[in-house]
Design a protein around this motif. Structure first.
Motif, PDB file in Angstrom:
ATOM      1  N   ALA A 115     -45.251  -0.338 -14.044  1.00 54.10           N
ATOM      2  CA  ALA A 115     -46.308   0.677 -13.935  1.00 54.10           C
ATOM      3  C   ALA A 115     -47.450   0.376 -14.898  1.00 54.10           C
ATOM      4  CB  ALA A 115     -45.745   2.067 -14.184  1.00 54.10           C
ATOM      5  N   LEU A 116     -47.121  -0.055 -16.107  1.00 59.77           N
ATOM      6  CA  LEU A 116     -48.160  -0.392 -17.072  1.00 59.77           C
ATOM      7  C   LEU A 116     -49.008  -1.556 -16.550  1.00 59.77           C
ATOM      8  CD1 LEU A 116     -49.447   0.130 -19.803  1.00 59.77           C
ATOM      9  CD2 LEU A 116     -47.753  -1.408 -20.817  1.00 59.77           C
ATOM     10  N   PHE A 117     -48.344  -2.584 -16.043  1.00 65.52           N
ATOM     11  CA  PHE A 117     -49.085  -3.702 -15.452  1.00 65.52           C
ATOM     12  C   PHE A 117     -49.957  -3.208 -14.304  1.00 65.52           C
ATOM     13  CE2 PHE A 117     -49.378  -6.490 -11.770  1.00 65.52           C
ATOM     14  CZ  PHE A 117     -50.163  -7.509 -12.285  1.00 65.52           C
ATOM     15  N   TYR A 118     -49.348  -2.463 -13.381  1.00 71.97           N
ATOM     16  CA  TYR A 118     -50.080  -2.015 -12.203  1.00 71.97           C
ATOM     17  C   TYR A 118     -51.174  -1.002 -12.542  1.00 71.97           C
ATOM     18  CZ  TYR A 118     -47.360  -4.471  -8.677  1.00 71.97           C
ATOM     19  OH  TYR A 118     -46.800  -5.436  -7.888  1.00 71.97           O
ATOM     20  N   LEU A 119     -50.998  -0.264 -13.598  1.00 68.68           N
ATOM     21  CA  LEU A 119     -52.032   0.675 -14.020  1.00 68.68           C
ATOM     22  C   LEU A 119     -53.329  -0.075 -14.329  1.00 68.68           C
ATOM     23  CD1 LEU A 119     -52.722   3.620 -14.775  1.00 68.68           C
ATOM     24  CD2 LEU A 119     -51.920   3.081 -17.075  1.00 68.68           C
ATOM     25  N   VAL A 120     -53.206  -1.117 -15.129  1.00 70.56           N
ATOM     26  CA  VAL A 120     -54.377  -1.935 -15.462  1.00 70.56           C
ATOM     27  C   VAL A 120     -54.841  -2.708 -14.230  1.00 70.56           C
ATOM     28  CG1 VAL A 120     -55.207  -3.847 -16.901  1.00 70.56           C
ATOM     29  CG2 VAL A 120     -53.700  -2.093 -17.883  1.00 70.56           C
ATOM     30  N   TYR A 121     -53.889  -3.295 -13.533  1.00 73.94           N
ATOM     31  CA  TYR A 121     -54.207  -4.088 -12.338  1.00 73.94           C
ATOM     32  C   TYR A 121     -54.906  -3.233 -11.278  1.00 73.94           C
ATOM     33  CZ  TYR A 121     -53.393  -6.771  -8.056  1.00 73.94           C
ATOM     34  OH  TYR A 121     -53.552  -7.433  -6.863  1.00 73.94           O
ATOM     35  N   ALA A 122     -54.418  -2.020 -11.034  1.00 78.49           N
ATOM     36  CA  ALA A 122     -55.021  -1.148 -10.021  1.00 78.49           C
ATOM     37  C   ALA A 122     -56.456  -0.802 -10.386  1.00 78.49           C
ATOM     38  CB  ALA A 122     -54.205   0.135  -9.857  1.00 78.49           C
ATOM     39  N   PHE A 123     -56.684  -0.511 -11.650  1.00 76.93           N
ATOM     40  CA  PHE A 123     -58.044  -0.189 -12.097  1.00 76.93           C
ATOM     41  C   PHE A 123     -58.977  -1.370 -11.827  1.00 76.93           C
ATOM     42  CE2 PHE A 123     -61.402  -0.196 -15.246  1.00 76.93           C
ATOM     43  CZ  PHE A 123     -61.901   1.087 -15.148  1.00 76.93           C
ATOM     44  N   VAL A 124     -58.578  -2.557 -12.266  1.00 80.16           N
ATOM     45  CA  VAL A 124     -59.413  -3.753 -12.117  1.00 80.16           C
ATOM     46  C   VAL A 124     -59.551  -4.141 -10.644  1.00 80.16           C
ATOM     47  CG1 VAL A 124     -59.579  -6.229 -12.661  1.00 80.16           C
ATOM     48  CG2 VAL A 124     -58.894  -4.600 -14.437  1.00 80.16           C
ATOM     49  N   PHE A 125     -58.439  -4.161  -9.918  1.00 77.22           N
ATOM     50  CA  PHE A 125     -58.480  -4.554  -8.504  1.00 77.22           C
ATOM     51  C   PHE A 125     -59.365  -3.616  -7.694  1.00 77.22           C
ATOM     52  CE2 PHE A 125     -57.263  -4.334  -4.112  1.00 77.22           C
ATOM     53  CZ  PHE A 125     -57.147  -5.665  -3.751  1.00 77.22           C
ATOM     54  N   ASN A 126     -59.167  -2.304  -7.856  1.00 81.10           N
ATOM     55  CA  ASN A 126     -59.940  -1.345  -7.057  1.00 81.10           C
ATOM     56  C   ASN A 126     -61.426  -1.398  -7.377  1.00 81.10           C
ATOM     57  OD1 ASN A 126     -57.964  -0.122  -5.329  1.00 81.10           O
ATOM     58  ND2 ASN A 126     -57.092   0.754  -7.167  1.00 81.10           N
TER      59      ASN A 126
END
Length: 146
Positions: A115-126
């Motif tokens: 979740a921590l990885f995806y939290l940052v990843y989702a912000f950047v990706f989106n």
């Protein structure tokens, strides 16, 4: 609003890029065989892809209803990412504990790390996705006014 085809492209590209990053990193970090971690990641990605489509559709409808637009400010992007990952964490934790044969606490740690990885990843990706594939302003305004 984005089209269904655009939302599908978004969800699939989000998950495929993440799979290429997460599987080897998680296998190394948690000391689990690549196959086991790969299964967790692929099943999680499949669930997340469905969640991504439904969550983003619902979030955009709610955002448009509350603010009159689907444009996201930086604080709104943070809220978007946190709510997405929190919901996904709750859904995936029991599966992870079962498949990796770990305690609920260990599964929580694994999933919280994801979740921590995806939290940052989702912000950047989106954010990048919105820049690369912007919502046409005329289309967004016309649909809102209708």
């Amino acid at each position: 609003m984005r089209t269904a085809a655009d939302r599908i492209r978004h969800a699939i590209s989000f998950e495929l890029i993440a799979l290429l990053i997460v599987t080897p990193a998680a296998s190394w970090l948690f000391g689990k065989p690549m196959f086991e971690m790969g299964v967790v990641v692929v099943v999680s990605a499949t669930v997340a892809t469905l969640w991504n489509y439904l969550y983003n559709l619902g979030f955009d409808h709610a955002l448009r209803r509350l603010s009159g637009s689907v444009r996201k400010t930086i604080p709104m992007r943070v809220v978007h990412a946190v709510l997405f990952e929190g919901g996904l964490l709750l859904v995936l934790m029991p599966f992870t504990a079962f498949l990796l044969d770990v305690s609920a606490l260990e599964a929580l740690f694994v999933n919280a790390s994801f979740a921590l990885f995806y939290l940052v990843y989702a912000f950047v990706f989106n954010w990048a996705y919105d820049v690369i594939f912007p919502i046409p302003e005329a289309s967004a305004s016309a649909k809102h006014g209708a």
